[in-house]
Design a protein around this motif. Structure first.
Motif, PDB file in Angstrom:
ATOM      1  N   SER A 118      14.909 -12.275   9.513  1.00 44.53           N
ATOM      2  CA  SER A 118      14.925 -13.268   8.438  1.00 44.53           C
ATOM      3  C   SER A 118      13.793 -13.070   7.443  1.00 44.53           C
ATOM      4  N   GLY A 119      12.921 -12.114   7.689  1.00 41.55           N
ATOM      5  CA  GLY A 119      11.920 -11.810   6.676  1.00 41.55           C
ATOM      6  C   GLY A 119      10.464 -11.925   7.043  1.00 41.55           C
ATOM      7  N   PRO A 120      10.047 -12.911   7.844  1.00 42.87           N
ATOM      8  CA  PRO A 120       8.620 -12.987   8.177  1.00 42.87           C
ATOM      9  C   PRO A 120       8.117 -11.703   8.841  1.00 42.87           C
ATOM     10  N   GLU A 121       6.867 -11.363   8.492  1.00 39.71           N
ATOM     11  CA  GLU A 121       6.317 -10.117   8.997  1.00 39.71           C
ATOM     12  C   GLU A 121       5.166 -10.371   9.949  1.00 39.71           C
ATOM     13  N   THR A 122       4.893  -9.375  10.746  1.00 40.89           N
ATOM     14  CA  THR A 122       3.745  -9.407  11.640  1.00 40.89           C
ATOM     15  C   THR A 122       2.982  -8.107  11.488  1.00 40.89           C
ATOM     16  N   THR A 123       1.717  -8.188  11.217  1.00 40.90           N
ATOM     17  CA  THR A 123       0.880  -7.001  11.102  1.00 40.90           C
ATOM     18  C   THR A 123       0.075  -6.834  12.378  1.00 40.90           C
ATOM     19  N   TYR A 124       0.206  -5.667  13.009  1.00 41.41           N
ATOM     20  CA  TYR A 124      -0.471  -5.428  14.272  1.00 41.41           C
ATOM     21  C   TYR A 124      -1.792  -4.681  14.100  1.00 41.41           C
ATOM     22  N   ASP A 125      -1.884  -3.939  13.015  1.00 40.65           N
ATOM     23  CA  ASP A 125      -3.043  -3.085  12.810  1.00 40.65           C
ATOM     24  C   ASP A 125      -3.978  -3.743  11.806  1.00 40.65           C
ATOM     25  N   ASP A 126      -5.129  -4.200  12.267  1.00 38.28           N
ATOM     26  CA  ASP A 126      -6.071  -4.864  11.371  1.00 38.28           C
ATOM     27  C   ASP A 126      -6.517  -3.952  10.240  1.00 38.28           C
ATOM     28  N   PHE A 127      -6.504  -2.656  10.480  1.00 45.32           N
ATOM     29  CA  PHE A 127      -6.975  -1.711   9.480  1.00 45.32           C
ATOM     30  C   PHE A 127      -6.107  -1.705   8.232  1.00 45.32           C
ATOM     31  N   VAL A 128      -4.845  -2.108   8.360  1.00 50.59           N
ATOM     32  CA  VAL A 128      -3.944  -2.064   7.208  1.00 50.59           C
ATOM     33  C   VAL A 128      -3.740  -3.423   6.563  1.00 50.59           C
ATOM     34  N   LYS A 129      -4.286  -4.453   7.176  1.00 52.13           N
ATOM     35  CA  LYS A 129      -4.089  -5.796   6.613  1.00 52.13           C
ATOM     36  C   LYS A 129      -4.653  -5.864   5.208  1.00 52.13           C
ATOM     37  N   GLY A 130      -3.869  -6.435   4.323  1.00 57.86           N
ATOM     38  CA  GLY A 130      -4.259  -6.535   2.922  1.00 57.86           C
ATOM     39  C   GLY A 130      -3.930  -5.294   2.114  1.00 57.86           C
ATOM     40  N   ARG A 131      -3.525  -4.221   2.781  1.00 63.09           N
ATOM     41  CA  ARG A 131      -3.202  -2.983   2.074  1.00 63.09           C
ATOM     42  C   ARG A 131      -1.730  -2.601   2.224  1.00 63.09           C
ATOM     43  N   PHE A 132      -1.144  -2.873   3.378  1.00 61.67           N
ATOM     44  CA  PHE A 132       0.252  -2.513   3.641  1.00 61.67           C
ATOM     45  C   PHE A 132       1.109  -3.774   3.627  1.00 61.67           C
ATOM     46  N   THR A 133       2.295  -3.643   3.036  1.00 64.42           N
ATOM     47  CA  THR A 133       3.250  -4.736   2.993  1.00 64.42           C
ATOM     48  C   THR A 133       4.618  -4.222   3.389  1.00 64.42           C
ATOM     49  N   ILE A 134       5.300  -4.996   4.215  1.00 69.04           N
ATOM     50  CA  ILE A 134       6.655  -4.636   4.620  1.00 69.04           C
ATOM     51  C   ILE A 134       7.636  -5.595   3.980  1.00 69.04           C
ATOM     52  N   TYR A 154      11.193  -1.415   3.479  1.00 71.08           N
ATOM     53  CA  TYR A 154      10.166  -0.682   2.745  1.00 71.08           C
ATOM     54  C   TYR A 154       8.786  -0.949   3.347  1.00 71.08           C
ATOM     55  N   LEU A 155       7.952   0.062   3.263  1.00 69.23           N
ATOM     56  CA  LEU A 155       6.543  -0.090   3.614  1.00 69.23           C
ATOM     57  C   LEU A 155       5.723   0.319   2.401  1.00 69.23           C
ATOM     58  N   GLN A 156       5.166  -0.659   1.723  1.00 70.75           N
ATOM     59  CA  GLN A 156       4.305  -0.389   0.579  1.00 70.75           C
ATOM     60  C   GLN A 156       2.886  -0.205   1.080  1.00 70.75           C
ATOM     61  N   MET A 157       2.309   0.936   0.800  1.00 70.38           N
ATOM     62  CA  MET A 157       0.974   1.271   1.282  1.00 70.38           C
ATOM     63  C   MET A 157       0.060   1.477   0.080  1.00 70.38           C
ATOM     64  N   ASN A 158      -0.920   0.630  -0.037  1.00 73.15           N
ATOM     65  CA  ASN A 158      -1.868   0.697  -1.160  1.00 73.15           C
ATOM     66  C   ASN A 158      -3.265   1.022  -0.662  1.00 73.15           C
ATOM     67  N   ASN A 159      -4.084   1.499  -1.588  1.00 69.69           N
ATOM     68  CA  ASN A 159      -5.478   1.829  -1.266  1.00 69.69           C
ATOM     69  C   ASN A 159      -5.550   2.669   0.008  1.00 69.69           C
ATOM     70  N   LEU A 160      -4.794   3.744   0.006  1.00 68.00           N
ATOM     71  CA  LEU A 160      -4.693   4.573   1.208  1.00 68.00           C
ATOM     72  C   LEU A 160      -6.009   5.248   1.541  1.00 68.00           C
ATOM     73  N   LYS A 161      -6.242   5.398   2.833  1.00 68.67           N
ATOM     74  CA  LYS A 161      -7.451   6.029   3.351  1.00 68.67           C
ATOM     75  C   LYS A 161      -7.057   7.223   4.219  1.00 68.67           C
ATOM     76  N   GLN A 162      -7.998   8.123   4.410  1.00 67.67           N
ATOM     77  CA  GLN A 162      -7.692   9.311   5.196  1.00 67.67           C
ATOM     78  C   GLN A 162      -7.204   8.951   6.591  1.00 67.67           C
ATOM     79  N   GLU A 163      -7.729   7.855   7.113  1.00 70.57           N
ATOM     80  CA  GLU A 163      -7.319   7.418   8.456  1.00 70.57           C
ATOM     81  C   GLU A 163      -5.864   6.958   8.525  1.00 70.57           C
ATOM     82  N   ASP A 164      -5.233   6.762   7.373  1.00 68.39           N
ATOM     83  CA  ASP A 164      -3.827   6.365   7.356  1.00 68.39           C
ATOM     84  C   ASP A 164      -2.889   7.555   7.537  1.00 68.39           C
ATOM     85  N   SER A 165      -3.421   8.756   7.500  1.00 70.08           N
ATOM     86  CA  SER A 165      -2.591   9.947   7.643  1.00 70.08           C
ATOM     87  C   SER A 165      -1.885   9.971   8.989  1.00 70.08           C
TER      88      SER A 165
END
Length: 122
Positions: A54-70, A80-91
């Protein structure tokens, strides 16, 4: 089971953005919860974020909070997974997975895509 196909990965510089897509076919898509996982060399797939039917999301990885949106578009059978302000650790290789619940555990999902690789590097 659903058939899932990821796309949108690639090489991006730190601070850049990517949008990954997970296209589904095979069964009524709108009933499924979809999770995104990331795999890095030597590690198991780890749950990052998940969206309910139904749409609500759950973020499990604190490192991506505020940067990734589903998000999901049930008319297109796509998540879709929108990934912003990407960091090398996101590879890593990003996988989408489907089942009737959200979970950060790989074993809790029965349908998987083949993955799309994301490389964050300057």
């Amino acid at each position: 089971q659903l058939k899932l196909v990821e796309s949108g990965g690639g090489l991006v510089q730190p601070g850049g953005s990517l949008r990954l897509s997970c296209a589904a076919s095979g069964l009524p898509f709108e009933n499924y919860y979809i999770g995104w996982f990331r795999k890095t060399p030597g590690q198991e797939r780890e749950g990052i974020i998940c969206i309910s039917s139904s749409g609500p999301e759950t973020t499990y990885d604190d490192f991506v909070k505020g940067r990734f949106t589903i998000s999901r578009d049930n008319t297109k059978n796509t998540v879709y997974l929108q990934m912003n302000n990407l960091k090398q650790e996101d590879s890593g290789v990003y996988y989408c997975a489907a089942d009737y619940h959200c979970s950060r555990r790989e074993a809790d999902f029965r349908s998987w895509g083949q993955g799309t690789e994301v490389t964050v590097s300057s």
